[in-house]
Design a protein around this motif. Structure first.
Motif, PDB file in Angstrom:
ATOM      1  N   VAL A 122       0.867  -1.189   0.000  1.00 39.29           N
ATOM      2  CA  VAL A 122       0.000   0.000   0.000  1.00 39.29           C
ATOM      3  C   VAL A 122       0.897   1.230   0.000  1.00 39.29           C
ATOM      4  N   ILE A 123       0.731   2.108  -0.975  1.00 43.52           N
ATOM      5  CA  ILE A 123       1.596   3.280  -0.989  1.00 43.52           C
ATOM      6  C   ILE A 123       0.850   4.559  -0.646  1.00 43.52           C
ATOM      7  N   SER A 124      -0.465   4.528  -0.697  1.00 44.45           N
ATOM      8  CA  SER A 124      -1.202   5.718  -0.332  1.00 44.45           C
ATOM      9  C   SER A 124      -2.660   5.321  -0.106  1.00 44.45           C
ATOM     10  N   TYR A 125      -3.356   6.064   0.718  1.00 44.88           N
ATOM     11  CA  TYR A 125      -4.769   5.743   0.909  1.00 44.88           C
ATOM     12  C   TYR A 125      -5.533   6.979   1.344  1.00 44.88           C
ATOM     13  N   CYS A 126      -6.841   6.899   1.169  1.00 47.70           N
ATOM     14  CA  CYS A 126      -7.695   7.965   1.674  1.00 47.70           C
ATOM     15  C   CYS A 126      -8.871   7.299   2.369  1.00 47.70           C
ATOM     16  N   GLN A 127      -9.023   7.583   3.640  1.00 51.00           N
ATOM     17  CA  GLN A 127     -10.083   6.961   4.419  1.00 51.00           C
ATOM     18  C   GLN A 127     -11.141   8.017   4.711  1.00 51.00           C
ATOM     19  N   ARG A 128     -12.394   7.766   4.315  1.00 51.57           N
ATOM     20  CA  ARG A 128     -13.452   8.744   4.583  1.00 51.57           C
ATOM     21  C   ARG A 128     -14.424   8.262   5.644  1.00 51.57           C
ATOM     22  N   LYS A 129     -14.401   6.961   5.919  1.00 46.83           N
ATOM     23  CA  LYS A 129     -15.262   6.441   6.999  1.00 46.83           C
ATOM     24  C   LYS A 129     -14.397   5.613   7.926  1.00 46.83           C
ATOM     25  N   PRO A 130     -14.649   5.696   9.236  1.00 48.52           N
ATOM     26  CA  PRO A 130     -13.816   4.915  10.161  1.00 48.52           C
ATOM     27  C   PRO A 130     -13.982   3.410   9.951  1.00 48.52           C
ATOM     28  N   HIS A 131     -12.945   2.660  10.253  1.00 49.07           N
ATOM     29  CA  HIS A 131     -12.981   1.206  10.115  1.00 49.07           C
ATOM     30  C   HIS A 131     -12.324   0.613  11.335  1.00 49.07           C
ATOM     31  N   ARG A 132     -12.899  -0.488  11.848  1.00 49.66           N
ATOM     32  CA  ARG A 132     -12.387  -0.962  13.143  1.00 49.66           C
ATOM     33  C   ARG A 132     -11.079  -1.748  13.024  1.00 49.66           C
ATOM     34  N   ASP A 133     -10.759  -2.261  11.843  1.00 55.49           N
ATOM     35  CA  ASP A 133      -9.545  -3.081  11.733  1.00 55.49           C
ATOM     36  C   ASP A 133      -8.376  -2.234  11.220  1.00 55.49           C
ATOM     37  N   VAL A 134      -7.459  -1.906  12.114  1.00 51.28           N
ATOM     38  CA  VAL A 134      -6.350  -1.038  11.692  1.00 51.28           C
ATOM     39  C   VAL A 134      -5.327  -1.799  10.843  1.00 51.28           C
ATOM     40  N   HIS A 135      -5.426  -3.119  10.807  1.00 50.67           N
ATOM     41  CA  HIS A 135      -4.444  -3.898  10.038  1.00 50.67           C
ATOM     42  C   HIS A 135      -4.973  -4.326   8.671  1.00 50.67           C
ATOM     43  N   ARG A 136      -6.100  -3.723   8.247  1.00 49.21           N
ATOM     44  CA  ARG A 136      -6.734  -4.217   7.021  1.00 49.21           C
ATOM     45  C   ARG A 136      -5.856  -4.056   5.788  1.00 49.21           C
ATOM     46  N   PHE A 137      -5.027  -3.000   5.732  1.00 48.40           N
ATOM     47  CA  PHE A 137      -4.244  -2.763   4.514  1.00 48.40           C
ATOM     48  C   PHE A 137      -3.270  -3.904   4.257  1.00 48.40           C
ATOM     49  N   GLU A 138      -2.497  -4.220   5.296  1.00 50.32           N
ATOM     50  CA  GLU A 138      -1.498  -5.262   5.068  1.00 50.32           C
ATOM     51  C   GLU A 138      -2.150  -6.628   4.876  1.00 50.32           C
ATOM     52  N   LYS A 139      -3.347  -6.810   5.460  1.00 53.46           N
ATOM     53  CA  LYS A 139      -4.049  -8.072   5.222  1.00 53.46           C
ATOM     54  C   LYS A 139      -4.434  -8.177   3.750  1.00 53.46           C
ATOM     55  N   VAL A 140      -4.963  -7.061   3.214  1.00 51.35           N
ATOM     56  CA  VAL A 140      -5.372  -7.080   1.808  1.00 51.35           C
ATOM     57  C   VAL A 140      -4.145  -7.287   0.921  1.00 51.35           C
ATOM     58  N   SER A 141      -3.044  -6.590   1.222  1.00 55.99           N
ATOM     59  CA  SER A 141      -1.812  -6.766   0.430  1.00 55.99           C
ATOM     60  C   SER A 141      -1.423  -8.231   0.377  1.00 55.99           C
ATOM     61  N   ASN A 142      -1.424  -8.843   1.548  1.00 57.23           N
ATOM     62  CA  ASN A 142      -0.991 -10.228   1.655  1.00 57.23           C
ATOM     63  C   ASN A 142      -1.925 -11.163   0.874  1.00 57.23           C
ATOM     64  N   ILE A 143      -3.228 -10.970   1.060  1.00 58.60           N
ATOM     65  CA  ILE A 143      -4.208 -11.857   0.417  1.00 58.60           C
ATOM     66  C   ILE A 143      -4.149 -11.717  -1.107  1.00 58.60           C
ATOM     67  N   ILE A 144      -4.111 -10.479  -1.578  1.00 55.77           N
ATOM     68  CA  ILE A 144      -4.117 -10.274  -3.034  1.00 55.77           C
ATOM     69  C   ILE A 144      -2.807 -10.775  -3.650  1.00 55.77           C
ATOM     70  N   LYS A 145      -1.720 -10.564  -2.940  1.00 51.92           N
ATOM     71  CA  LYS A 145      -0.438 -11.054  -3.464  1.00 51.92           C
ATOM     72  C   LYS A 145      -0.485 -12.579  -3.614  1.00 51.92           C
ATOM     73  N   GLN A 146      -1.033 -13.267  -2.613  1.00 51.16           N
ATOM     74  CA  GLN A 146      -1.139 -14.734  -2.695  1.00 51.16           C
ATOM     75  C   GLN A 146      -2.050 -15.128  -3.867  1.00 51.16           C
ATOM     76  N   PHE A 147      -3.141 -14.393  -4.013  1.00 48.29           N
ATOM     77  CA  PHE A 147      -4.079 -14.695  -5.084  1.00 48.29           C
ATOM     78  C   PHE A 147      -3.428 -14.478  -6.451  1.00 48.29           C
ATOM     79  N   LYS A 148      -2.680 -13.381  -6.545  1.00 47.87           N
ATOM     80  CA  LYS A 148      -1.981 -13.059  -7.784  1.00 47.87           C
ATOM     81  C   LYS A 148      -0.987 -14.175  -8.140  1.00 47.87           C
ATOM     82  N   LEU A 149      -0.309 -14.705  -7.128  1.00 49.98           N
ATOM     83  CA  LEU A 149       0.641 -15.791  -7.373  1.00 49.98           C
ATOM     84  C   LEU A 149      -0.084 -17.050  -7.844  1.00 49.98           C
TER      85      LEU A 149
END
Ligand code: GTP
Length: 293
Positions: A208-235
């Motif tokens: 993740v190199i940049s983001y814009c959050q307009r609504k609060p979200h309870r999971d502060v680790h969501r970015f790296e989770k998404v990075s990890n999941i999508i990277k695995q999927f891409k592989l």
């Protein structure tokens, strides 16, 4: 724009493993086959258009380390933008590790006093979960004290979970030129399409190199989770000789779109207005591309 990044730490601490996962599409399991790095392995990673990371993976066996501080000192420590020092959290030779770290800082102070310094307390998966916080805080406090007058930023990492992505995203974020302009464009885009959140990923690494959050979200680790999941999927896609292009995940209250964006990025747009059809958001993404190229 080339930026020299030194990756250092004792032999077996996990430097080549993390480099291979983030930049060379390895999965964690494959790293067990890696041999020790002999001397320094150089790699160039083209990142976001004109930003090139020049990674120096410095083999950590003692004979090599001694050499870096003596005969190769100028060559290694000159023009360093970032030093990433990797500590094996389970190391039985803590004192020796600290000694090498300090020798490294001395050389940095002499040759590249403006370098940014990151310490990774690595292989955290080997520590019992309820001990991780305590151990990390302890090590972090020690390292900050020992680093003075230089400042260091510490992360806990493991190749077996998404913490590796969090650390490397933060590091890379600091190297991106003009990141404020990128952020303000992203904010504008998020407002126009009325998204809850918009994330920008680097295309090859999915950091993740940049983001814009307009609504609060309870999971502060969501970015790296998404990075990890999508990277695995891409592989997984690449095993089928298919190229990952886009993805849409939705339920009745929420939709997320991940789509190729510019030549160096993917975008993720999260929407919680069920009235807005997918096609509209996808057209908006397509139209925004030219403003980000
Ligand atoms: P040198 O090249 O000798 O300097 O070593 P290195 O720091 O590059 O170590 P390398 O990446 O080769 O990793 C050594 C071993 O540690 C490998 O078997 C990896 O699978 C393992 N390893 C790396 N990261 C982790 C981690 O986060 N957790 C665990 N449990 N093992 C790891």
């Amino acid at each position: 724009m080339k930026k020299k990044v030194l990756l250092m730490g004792k032999s077996g601490s996990g430097k080549t493993s993390m480099r291979s996962i983030i930049f060379a599409n390895y999965i964690a399991r494959d790293t067990r086959r890696l041999g020790a790095t002999i001397d320094v392995e150089h790699s160039h990673v083209r990142f976001l258009g004109n930003l090139v990371l020049n990674l120096w993976d410095c083999g950590g066996q003692e004979a090599f380390m001694e050499n870096y501080f003596a005969s190769q000192r100028d060559n290694i420590f000159r023009n360093v933008e970032v030093l990433i020092y990797v500590f094996d959290v389970e190391s039985r030779e803590l004192e020796k590790d600290m000694h090498y770290y300090q020798s490294c800082l001395e050389a940095i102070l002499q040759n590249s006093p403006d370098a940014k310094i990151f310490c990774l307390i690595h292989k955290m998966d080997l520590v019992a979960e309820d001990q991780r916080d305590i151990i990390f805080r302890e090590r972090e406090a020690d390292l900050k004290r020992l680093s003075l007058p230089l400042e260091c930023t510490c992360f806990r990492t493991s190749i077996w979970d998404e913490t590796l992505y969090r650390a490397w995203s933060s590091i890379v974020y600091m190297l991106i030129p003009n990141v404020q302009a990128l952020e303000s464009s992203l904010r504008q885009f998020a407002n126009i399409v009325d998204a809850d959140e918009v994330l920008l990923f680097e295309r090859a690494t999915f950091l993740v190199i940049s983001y814009c959050q307009r609504k609060p979200h309870r999971d502060v680790h969501r970015f790296e989770k998404v990075s990890n999941i999508i990277k695995q999927f891409k592989l997984s896609c690449s095993k089928l000789a298919a190229q990952f292009q886009s993805m849409e995940v939705r339920n009745s209250a929420f939709a997320a779109y991940i789509d190729m964006f510019t030549s160096n990025t993917y975008v993720m747009v999260c929407m919680s207005d069920p009235q807005i059809p997918s096609e509209v958001t996808l057209i908006n993404i397509r139209n925004a591309r030219k403003h980000f190229e």
